[in-house]
Design a protein around this motif. Structure first.
Motif, PDB file in Angstrom:
ATOM      1  N   GLU A 108       0.839  -1.206   0.000  1.00  0.00           N
ATOM      2  CA  GLU A 108       0.000   0.000   0.000  1.00  0.00           C
ATOM      3  C   GLU A 108       0.871   1.253   0.000  1.00  0.00           C
ATOM      4  O   GLU A 108       0.547   2.243  -0.672  1.00  0.00           O
ATOM      5  CB  GLU A 108      -0.931   0.016   1.207  1.00  0.00           C
ATOM      6  CG  GLU A 108      -1.844   1.245   1.181  1.00  0.00           C
ATOM      7  CD  GLU A 108      -2.881   1.246   2.293  1.00  0.00           C
ATOM      8  OE1 GLU A 108      -3.671   2.203   2.349  1.00  0.00           O
ATOM      9  OE2 GLU A 108      -2.895   0.291   3.091  1.00  0.00           O
ATOM     10  N   GLN A 109       1.984   1.206   0.731  1.00  0.00           N
ATOM     11  CA  GLN A 109       2.885   2.353   0.748  1.00  0.00           C
ATOM     12  C   GLN A 109       3.529   2.568  -0.617  1.00  0.00           C
ATOM     13  O   GLN A 109       3.753   3.704  -1.028  1.00  0.00           O
ATOM     14  CB  GLN A 109       3.951   2.156   1.821  1.00  0.00           C
ATOM     15  CG  GLN A 109       3.386   2.057   3.230  1.00  0.00           C
ATOM     16  CD  GLN A 109       4.463   1.916   4.292  1.00  0.00           C
ATOM     17  OE1 GLN A 109       5.475   2.603   4.247  1.00  0.00           O
ATOM     18  NE2 GLN A 109       4.248   1.031   5.258  1.00  0.00           N
ATOM     19  N   ASP A 112      -1.013   1.075  -3.782  1.00  0.00           N
ATOM     20  CA  ASP A 112      -2.266   1.579  -3.209  1.00  0.00           C
ATOM     21  C   ASP A 112      -2.969   0.453  -2.463  1.00  0.00           C
ATOM     22  O   ASP A 112      -2.463  -0.679  -2.384  1.00  0.00           O
ATOM     23  CB  ASP A 112      -3.163   2.175  -4.295  1.00  0.00           C
ATOM     24  CG  ASP A 112      -3.544   1.154  -5.379  1.00  0.00           C
ATOM     25  OD1 ASP A 112      -3.165  -0.035  -5.231  1.00  0.00           O
ATOM     26  OD2 ASP A 112      -4.204   1.537  -6.359  1.00  0.00           O
ATOM     27  N   LEU A 113      -4.140   0.781  -1.917  1.00  0.00           N
ATOM     28  CA  LEU A 113      -4.873  -0.177  -1.093  1.00  0.00           C
ATOM     29  C   LEU A 113      -5.321  -1.401  -1.881  1.00  0.00           C
ATOM     30  O   LEU A 113      -5.258  -2.531  -1.388  1.00  0.00           O
ATOM     31  CB  LEU A 113      -6.088   0.511  -0.458  1.00  0.00           C
ATOM     32  CG  LEU A 113      -7.006  -0.383   0.386  1.00  0.00           C
ATOM     33  CD1 LEU A 113      -6.235  -1.031   1.530  1.00  0.00           C
ATOM     34  CD2 LEU A 113      -8.194   0.425   0.919  1.00  0.00           C
ATOM     35  N   LYS A 114      -5.781  -1.209  -3.114  1.00  0.00           N
ATOM     36  CA  LYS A 114      -6.301  -2.354  -3.870  1.00  0.00           C
ATOM     37  C   LYS A 114      -5.193  -3.354  -4.220  1.00  0.00           C
ATOM     38  O   LYS A 114      -5.432  -4.565  -4.268  1.00  0.00           O
ATOM     39  CB  LYS A 114      -7.045  -1.891  -5.123  1.00  0.00           C
ATOM     40  CG  LYS A 114      -6.253  -1.185  -6.186  1.00  0.00           C
ATOM     41  CD  LYS A 114      -7.169  -0.822  -7.363  1.00  0.00           C
ATOM     42  CE  LYS A 114      -6.402  -0.136  -8.502  1.00  0.00           C
ATOM     43  NZ  LYS A 114      -5.922   1.206  -8.105  1.00  0.00           N
ATOM     44  N   LYS A 508       3.383   2.229 -11.669  1.00  0.00           N
ATOM     45  CA  LYS A 508       2.513   2.744 -10.625  1.00  0.00           C
ATOM     46  C   LYS A 508       1.370   1.771 -10.322  1.00  0.00           C
ATOM     47  O   LYS A 508       1.270   0.694 -10.894  1.00  0.00           O
ATOM     48  CB  LYS A 508       1.955   4.110 -11.033  1.00  0.00           C
ATOM     49  CG  LYS A 508       3.025   5.132 -11.435  1.00  0.00           C
ATOM     50  CD  LYS A 508       4.065   5.336 -10.340  1.00  0.00           C
ATOM     51  CE  LYS A 508       5.141   6.332 -10.772  1.00  0.00           C
ATOM     52  NZ  LYS A 508       6.237   6.441  -9.782  1.00  0.00           N
ATOM     53  N   ALA A 509       0.453   2.230  -9.470  1.00  0.00           N
ATOM     54  CA  ALA A 509      -0.553   1.347  -8.880  1.00  0.00           C
ATOM     55  C   ALA A 509      -1.512   0.728  -9.885  1.00  0.00           C
ATOM     56  O   ALA A 509      -1.747  -0.490  -9.868  1.00  0.00           O
ATOM     57  CB  ALA A 509      -1.333   2.122  -7.818  1.00  0.00           C
ATOM     58  N   THR A 510      -2.089   1.530 -10.754  1.00  0.00           N
ATOM     59  CA  THR A 510      -3.103   1.007 -11.691  1.00  0.00           C
ATOM     60  C   THR A 510      -2.526  -0.077 -12.594  1.00  0.00           C
ATOM     61  O   THR A 510      -3.145  -1.132 -12.802  1.00  0.00           O
ATOM     62  CB  THR A 510      -3.669   2.148 -12.553  1.00  0.00           C
ATOM     63  OG1 THR A 510      -4.251   3.136 -11.693  1.00  0.00           O
ATOM     64  CG2 THR A 510      -4.719   1.619 -13.516  1.00  0.00           C
TER      65      THR A 510
END
Length: 567
Positions: A108-109, A112-114, A508-510
């Motif tokens: 998450e750091q 992200d949360l997902k 990145k996250a996505t």
């Protein structure tokens, strides 16, 4: 089993449970319950890591694997020492610097949360299955060979584990695993020397290895590049490396063991200890299986080691045909014994007779043919029967040839191993559920005691789930392989997420989230197609996640650039 065996078995198991409760009762905060207050020294970390991996399946299935297929399975672990070095240099410093309770907090750091959630869920699915299997595996075999009730055994093993794990958390797991590793290794070493003692008087260890070699049981390394060959040097180095990297680096059941270390150095030394000792330990366990094979060259051996299959045949119309095969095997065993004794006599005169070696190979071939014919009859008698008997070989030897007292000790070894790996699984599942799912999604802040209680309740819940799964489980081709297959299906994707997080800051996250989802679906499909050995799924899953995330991030960046230009 005799009275002495029951005493040895009961006292050993009850001592481990009572000791775990006594030494660790009363955790008052989350760090103490989940991380053992970070007070664990390096050698306890090392033993705990080894005990977590060395489940009952290891001691039930591995000797049987060697009995049938030889020493080649040891190649599976060739990538492990390299993985330990990478984890020590990269994973441990990052985890400790961020002061995480679980490996998935880092995600998450970094993303992200997902992303944290999907990794946590993938872990919980495969570890929940794995923990149920570590309870089920010894239960089904002990129930089959000893006539014990399967459901009752599942419940007994599960409840014993829940008692001290619920009470003391990670600290309880760490202190009990030291006792369990002592019981396990003592039992295996005693068994090895007892097998040597039971061999013919004129036989030396060197003779035994020659007999094993003549029957192709000592083929340790296979350098072929055939992707369908299950165990090769290359699949061990590549697939084994990625599986070990994922298991020890991202599986909370292992990460939790070294996150409890006093410092980076203590955790690193514990993992390096595991890297040094794991391959020799597996080699030794496989060698025990090979020695059991040599032992049965001079003693009566059943057509199929699973007694349920024998009962199935006796109740069928194929009983007479099966009896004929048994009589043929008995005559073949006498012939094998005669030729092996002559072969030993020649070896003692420093002459490895090639004609005798060829004869031994031919006799082993005839034995395999008889076993295959027996499996066909068993399948005709019951189409659902599990004809593969690898998991029953070692226990059959224990129950029929070991002296009083030692049977109880070896059963304690198997149950101790089941408890140690199950306890690590439960603490990992409970801590992941409590920290990554429950605490992260609570809207209000709670006290430390609340989260300790929540983790205990999740320990109890996962313990019940594991017992329920064990009660409805089904036997596979070989239990040691099933555990590794389950891990290989899920670990590659999770490892890919972590490798991207550690080494590719561009992504990145996505991009990583959707790439992980796609990678996991593709791994399911590849496994369904059965086009490669399961070991390669770790490598393929990790590489798919990395490559797809690179492509996804590039596409996202291009779209963002086009939008900026349009604006």
């Amino acid at each position: 089993m005799q009275k002495l065996d029951w005493i040895v078995l009961s006292v050993t198991l009850l001592f481990i449970v009572a000791y775990g409760v006594y030494k660790t009762k009363g955790s008052k905060n989350v760090e103490d319950y989940i991380l053992g207050n970070k007070e664990t020294n390096w050698w306890t970390v090392g033993l705990s890591v080894m005990a977590t991996q060395a489940s009952a399946i290891t001691f039930l299935s591995t000797p049987g694997q060697a009995y049938h297929d030889g020493m080649g399975f040891v190649q599976f672990y060739f990538g492990l020492p390299i993985a330990m070095v990478v984890i020590c240099l990269t994973f441990i410093p990052i985890y400790n610097k961020l002061k995480v309770f679980t490996a998935y907090e880092y995600l998450e750091q970094r993303f992200d949360l997902k992303t944290r959630t999907i990794a946590s869920l993938l872990f919980m699915v495969q570890r929940g299955l794995g923990t149920g299997l570590t309870i089920y595996a010894p239960s089904i075999i002990l129930s089959t060979l000893l006539g014990w009730n399967l459901t009752m055994l599942n419940i007994i093993i599960g409840v014993l584990v829940i008692i001290y794990t619920y009470s003391g958390g990670t600290k309880a797991v760490n202190v009990t695993q030291k006792q369990q590793m002592f019981v396990i290794m003592s039992g295996m070493i005693i068994t090895f020397f007892l097998i040597l003692h039971l061999l013919p008087n004129e036989m030396t260890v060197s003779n035994a290895l020659h007999i094993a070699g003549a029957n192709e049981k000592m083929n340790i390394v296979d350098f072929s590049f055939d992707p369908e060959t299950r165990y090769t040097f290359w699949s061990g180095i590549a697939g084994g490396f990625f599986l070990s990297l994922a298991y020890f680096g991202t599986d909370q059941s292992q990460v939790g063991r070294y996150l409890s270390g006093k410092s980076d150095k203590e955790s690193q030394m514990g993992l390096i200890m595991n890297g040094f000792l794991k391959v020799p330990m597996q080699f030794f366990i496989l060698l025990i299986g090979v020695m059991v094979f040599v032992f049965f060259q001079f003693n009566d051996v059943p057509l199929n080691f699973n007694p349920v299959n024998k009962e199935t045949i006796e109740k069928s119309v194929y009983a007479d045909q099966y009896h004929k095969l048994e009589n043929q095997l008995k005559l073949l065993n006498e012939e094998k014994k005669e030729y092996n004794l002559i072969y030993i006599d020649h070896l003692n005169q420093n002459y490895d007779n090639p004609i005798l070696r060829n004869r031994l190979v031919a006799l082993s071939g005839k034995e395999r043919e008889l076993r295959d014919q027996a499996k066909e009859l068993i399948t005709k008698a019951d189409a659902k029967a599990e004809t593969n008997d690898k998991d029953y070989v070692f226990l059959y030897f224990i129950l029929h040839y070991l002296p009083k007292g030692l049977i109880g000790l070896l059963l304690a070894v198997i149950l101790s191993a089941a408890m140690s790996s199950s306890a690590s699984g439960l603490t990992a599942l409970a801590s992941t559920t409590a920290i990554d799912i429950y605490r992260r999604n609570l809207k209000t802040q709670k006290s430390d005691k609340h989260y300790v209680d929540a983790t205990k309740y999740f320990t109890l819940l996962w313990g019940i789930i594991a017992i329920l799964f064990a009660c409805v489980g089904t036997l596979f081709e070989n239990l040691i392989q099933l555990v590794n297959i389950v891990g290989s299906i899920f670990y590659g994707t999770v490892l890919g997420i972590f490798l991207v997080g550690f080494y590719i800051k561009y992504i990145k996250a996505t991009a990583i989230f959707y790439s992980a989802v796609a990678s996991q679906l593709l791994i399911f499909y590849i496994y369904y197609l059965d086009v490669v050995s399961f070991l390669w799924l770790n490598f393929i899953g990790a590489m798919l996640t990395i490559v797809l995330s690179l492509i996804s991030q590039f596409i996202i960046n291009q779209r963002n650039s086009n939008r900026i230009i349009e604006v």
